[in-house]
Write a protein that holds these residues in place. Structure first.
Motif, mmCIF file in Angstrom:
data_model
loop_
_atom_site.group_PDB
_atom_site.id
_atom_site.type_symbol
_atom_site.label_atom_id
_atom_site.label_comp_id
_atom_site.label_asym_id
_atom_site.label_seq_id
_atom_site.Cartn_x
_atom_site.Cartn_y
_atom_site.Cartn_z
ATOM 1 N N ARG A 1 0.834 -1.208 0.000
ATOM 2 C CA ARG A 1 0.000 0.000 0.000
ATOM 3 C C ARG A 1 0.866 1.253 0.000
ATOM 4 O O ARG A 1 0.558 2.241 -0.689
ATOM 5 N N SER A 2 1.948 1.223 0.784
ATOM 6 C CA SER A 2 2.856 2.371 0.821
ATOM 7 C C SER A 2 3.488 2.612 -0.552
ATOM 8 O O SER A 2 3.601 3.759 -1.008
ATOM 9 N N GLU A 3 3.879 1.528 -1.218
ATOM 10 C CA GLU A 3 4.490 1.683 -2.534
ATOM 11 C C GLU A 3 3.471 2.134 -3.576
ATOM 12 O O GLU A 3 3.805 2.893 -4.491
ATOM 13 N N ALA A 4 2.246 1.693 -3.448
ATOM 14 C CA ALA A 4 1.194 2.169 -4.353
ATOM 15 C C ALA A 4 0.998 3.669 -4.194
ATOM 16 O O ALA A 4 0.797 4.393 -5.178
ATOM 17 N N ASP A 5 1.074 4.146 -2.947
ATOM 18 C CA ASP A 5 0.966 5.590 -2.699
ATOM 19 C C ASP A 5 2.119 6.336 -3.374
ATOM 20 O O ASP A 5 1.928 7.424 -3.943
ATOM 21 N N GLN A 6 3.324 5.759 -3.321
ATOM 22 C CA GLN A 6 4.467 6.364 -4.007
ATOM 23 C C GLN A 6 4.212 6.434 -5.514
ATOM 24 O O GLN A 6 4.500 7.451 -6.164
ATOM 25 N N ALA A 7 3.694 5.349 -6.059
ATOM 26 C CA ALA A 7 3.437 5.292 -7.495
ATOM 27 C C ALA A 7 2.404 6.333 -7.907
ATOM 28 O O ALA A 7 2.564 7.020 -8.925
ATOM 29 N N VAL A 8 1.339 6.481 -7.113
ATOM 30 C CA VAL A 8 0.302 7.458 -7.428
ATOM 31 C C VAL A 8 0.871 8.873 -7.376
ATOM 32 O O VAL A 8 0.583 9.710 -8.247
ATOM 33 N N ALA A 9 1.692 9.147 -6.367
ATOM 34 C CA ALA A 9 2.305 10.472 -6.274
ATOM 35 C C ALA A 9 3.155 10.770 -7.504
ATOM 36 O O ALA A 9 3.146 11.898 -8.033
ATOM 37 N N ALA A 10 3.896 9.765 -7.965
ATOM 38 C CA ALA A 10 4.726 9.962 -9.158
ATOM 39 C C ALA A 10 3.872 10.139 -10.409
ATOM 40 O O ALA A 10 4.175 10.984 -11.265
ATOM 41 N N LEU A 11 2.800 9.366 -10.536
ATOM 42 C CA LEU A 11 1.902 9.526 -11.670
ATOM 43 C C LEU A 11 1.359 10.952 -11.733
ATOM 44 O O LEU A 11 1.331 11.580 -12.799
ATOM 45 N N LYS A 12 0.944 11.458 -10.594
ATOM 46 C CA LYS A 12 0.416 12.820 -10.544
ATOM 47 C C LYS A 12 1.491 13.836 -10.893
ATOM 48 O O LYS A 12 1.249 14.801 -11.623
ATOM 49 N N HIS B 1 -6.575 1.033 -7.091
ATOM 50 C CA HIS B 1 -7.987 1.180 -7.423
ATOM 51 C C HIS B 1 -8.673 2.184 -6.499
ATOM 52 O O HIS B 1 -9.500 2.990 -6.948
ATOM 53 N N GLN B 2 -8.343 2.150 -5.225
ATOM 54 C CA GLN B 2 -8.905 3.118 -4.275
ATOM 55 C C GLN B 2 -8.569 4.553 -4.675
ATOM 56 O O GLN B 2 -9.358 5.472 -4.467
ATOM 57 N N LYS B 3 -7.383 4.719 -5.256
ATOM 58 C CA LYS B 3 -6.922 6.055 -5.644
ATOM 59 C C LYS B 3 -7.392 6.452 -7.047
ATOM 60 O O LYS B 3 -7.110 7.565 -7.500
ATOM 61 N N GLY B 4 -8.074 5.540 -7.741
ATOM 62 C CA GLY B 4 -8.588 5.851 -9.070
ATOM 63 C C GLY B 4 -7.659 5.514 -10.217
ATOM 64 O O GLY B 4 -7.875 5.967 -11.347
ATOM 65 N N TYR B 5 -6.626 4.701 -9.944
ATOM 66 C CA TYR B 5 -5.667 4.315 -10.976
ATOM 67 C C TYR B 5 -5.758 2.813 -11.242
ATOM 68 O O TYR B 5 -6.421 2.084 -10.520
ATOM 69 N N LYS B 6 -5.055 2.372 -12.285
ATOM 70 C CA LYS B 6 -5.075 0.962 -12.651
ATOM 71 C C LYS B 6 -3.733 0.309 -12.339
ATOM 72 O O LYS B 6 -2.697 0.967 -12.311
ATOM 73 N N SER B 7 -3.812 -0.999 -12.136
ATOM 74 C CA SER B 7 -2.645 -1.775 -11.742
ATOM 75 C C SER B 7 -2.146 -2.621 -12.899
ATOM 76 O O SER B 7 -2.904 -3.324 -13.553
#
Length: 439
Positions: A140-151, A190-196
């Motif tokens: 989950r922590s790494e997914a948060d990192q990925a979302v931040a980078a995507l943004k 998915h919770q953040k609105g992105y795809k895996s």
């Protein structure tokens, strides 16, 4: 992204075709576009450790078959992290999106608990906890990192982030943690609105996740896309013994050739080759029918005073759009002949009084030109290109999808016009077509 024992990538760019590039880009200014990661597409992509400089990206855009590029945007285990990326930036992404590139954003973080680091690696990779609960927290922590980078790089909701899990020797206990990690990573995105997306060796993470799907592992959330590393040299999305046909239909990427030096337009890179079939694929959409009639025919006849029918109506429609004819019907009269000659005069051609292949080719190709079209491109510009090539003498089925037949027709047209044998269409090709140059 690498299988074990693969050397790290290094970038080398030589002999850029800057003169051609400058003239093309000035002739066809890029329009605004949101970065697609990767969107609906069927065609070729590449990944490389360090994002190429802009000159190389522009040269490859015009001269290579590739439409998608893998970029390393997040994760603490990246060999090519932020400090090793002199070119990658939000501005770089935005510029290449305007030029039509698609993106494969890669996250390289914790690896399987049984992953074995290469002692010579300058960036040792961290591994997942052997505790399922802790591994899920890490995911989950790494997914948060990925979302931040995507943004940060400008990728909007529904973009895909690809989790890179390198090769590991499979065991039941190791697979269990990997599946927990992938499950938690996917749920968080998915919770953040992105795809895996999941990238991995076919015989390791990919096979493990496919087995979880086939056995209906309880509570397991499947990644949206699967990126299979299997160096069999075949540019398709067949998963062979690793990824069964029933799963992830049209949601696959295949890394089929690894660590190859490739040159296009004088620019050389060390890359992995990929083939994609993702989203809805390259789907053309409905063909437009201006003036209530099709503009697509298997051949374009020479029309003259007295000609009647659908081709006359299509011709007159095109002439009206060029502002040289006021009304459209299905009768080629004196007014139509005068309109044809008025259009031909714009091209510097002598009056003819009839519409031949030259006239058709020039009329059908008129319009606003994209920076580049290549395999996987779709839509109105591709329809326009294909019709123009048919009028010019190519044997081609008009589909609205830039497919293998279109590539062959483009190469034939380029050869006939003395143009470089690229598989793409850019300003030089459009210029020839819009002057009515035929095969």
């Amino acid at each position: 992204m690498r299988l074990p024992s693969r050397p790290a990538l290094h970038l080398s760019v030589v002999g850029l075709a800057t003169g051609l590039l400058a003239s093309v880009l000035l002739a066809t200014p890029a329009s605004a576009a949101s970065p697609q990661a990767p969107g609906g597409f069927t065609g070729h992509g590449f990944d490389t450790c360090v994002a190429p400089d802009q000159a190389t990206m522009d040269t490859w855009n015009l001269t290579s078959p590739f439409s998608a590029v893998g970029i390393y945007i997040s994760g603490d285990s990246r060999f090519c992290g932020d400090a090793a990326q002199p070119n990658l930036s939000p501005a770089w992404v935005a510029q290449n999106a305007r030029n039509g590139w698609r993106f494969l954003p890669i996250h390289v973080g914790r690896q399987a608990p049984c992953f074995v680091n290469n002692p010579a690696s300058k960036v040792p990779k961290s591994v997942m906890s052997r505790s399922a609960r802790t591994a899920r927290q890490e995911a989950r922590s790494e997914a948060d990192q990925a979302v931040a980078a995507l943004k940060r790089y400008g990728f909007g909701k529904h973009s895909v982030s690809y989790l890179d899990i390198e090769y590991y020797t499979r065991t039941a206990s190791c697979d269990r943690i990997v599946l927990e990690f992938v499950d938690a990573w996917t749920e968080r995105l998915h919770q953040k609105g992105y795809k895996s997306g999941l990238y991995g060796s076919g015989s390791a993470a990919i096979q493990a996740v496919d087995e979880a799907r086939r056995t209906k592992r309880r509570g397991f959330t499947e990644p949206d896309q699967m990126w299979l590393a299997w160096g069999n040299g075949k540019a398709n999305t067949n998963g062979g013994p690793y990824l069964s046909r029933q799963g992830w239909k049209r949601q696959r990427l295949h890394q089929y050739e690894l660590d190859v030096r490739v040159s296009h337009g004088g620019a050389s890179l060390l890359i992995d080759r990929n083939f994609l079939d993702v989203g809805k694929g390259s789907k053309a959409g409905k063909e437009s029918t201006p003036c209530g009639t099709t503009q697509t025919f298997t051949r374009y006849s020479t029309l003259k005073v007295g000609s009647k029918g659908k081709q006359v109506k299509a011709l007159e429609c095109l002439l009206r759009r060029q502002g040289v004819l006021s009304s459209v019907d299905q009768h080629f009269g004196i007014g139509t002949a005068r309109a044809v000659d008025a259009f031909r005069a714009r091209l510097g051609l002598a009056p003819a009084g009839n519409a031949n292949r030259v006239t058709w080719t020039a009329l059908l190709s008129q319009g606003r030109n994209p920076v580049v079209l290549k395999q996987g491109s779709v839509g109105p510009s591709v329809y326009r290109l294909q019709r123009s090539l048919v009028a010019a003498g190519a044997s081609l089925k008009v589909t609205g999808v830039y497919d293998g037949g279109t590539i062959r027709a483009v190469r034939a047209y380029r050869a006939a016009r003395g143009l470089p044998q690229y598989p793409t269409v850019e300003a030089s090709v459009w210029a020839e077509l819009q002057r009515g140059q035929i095969i």
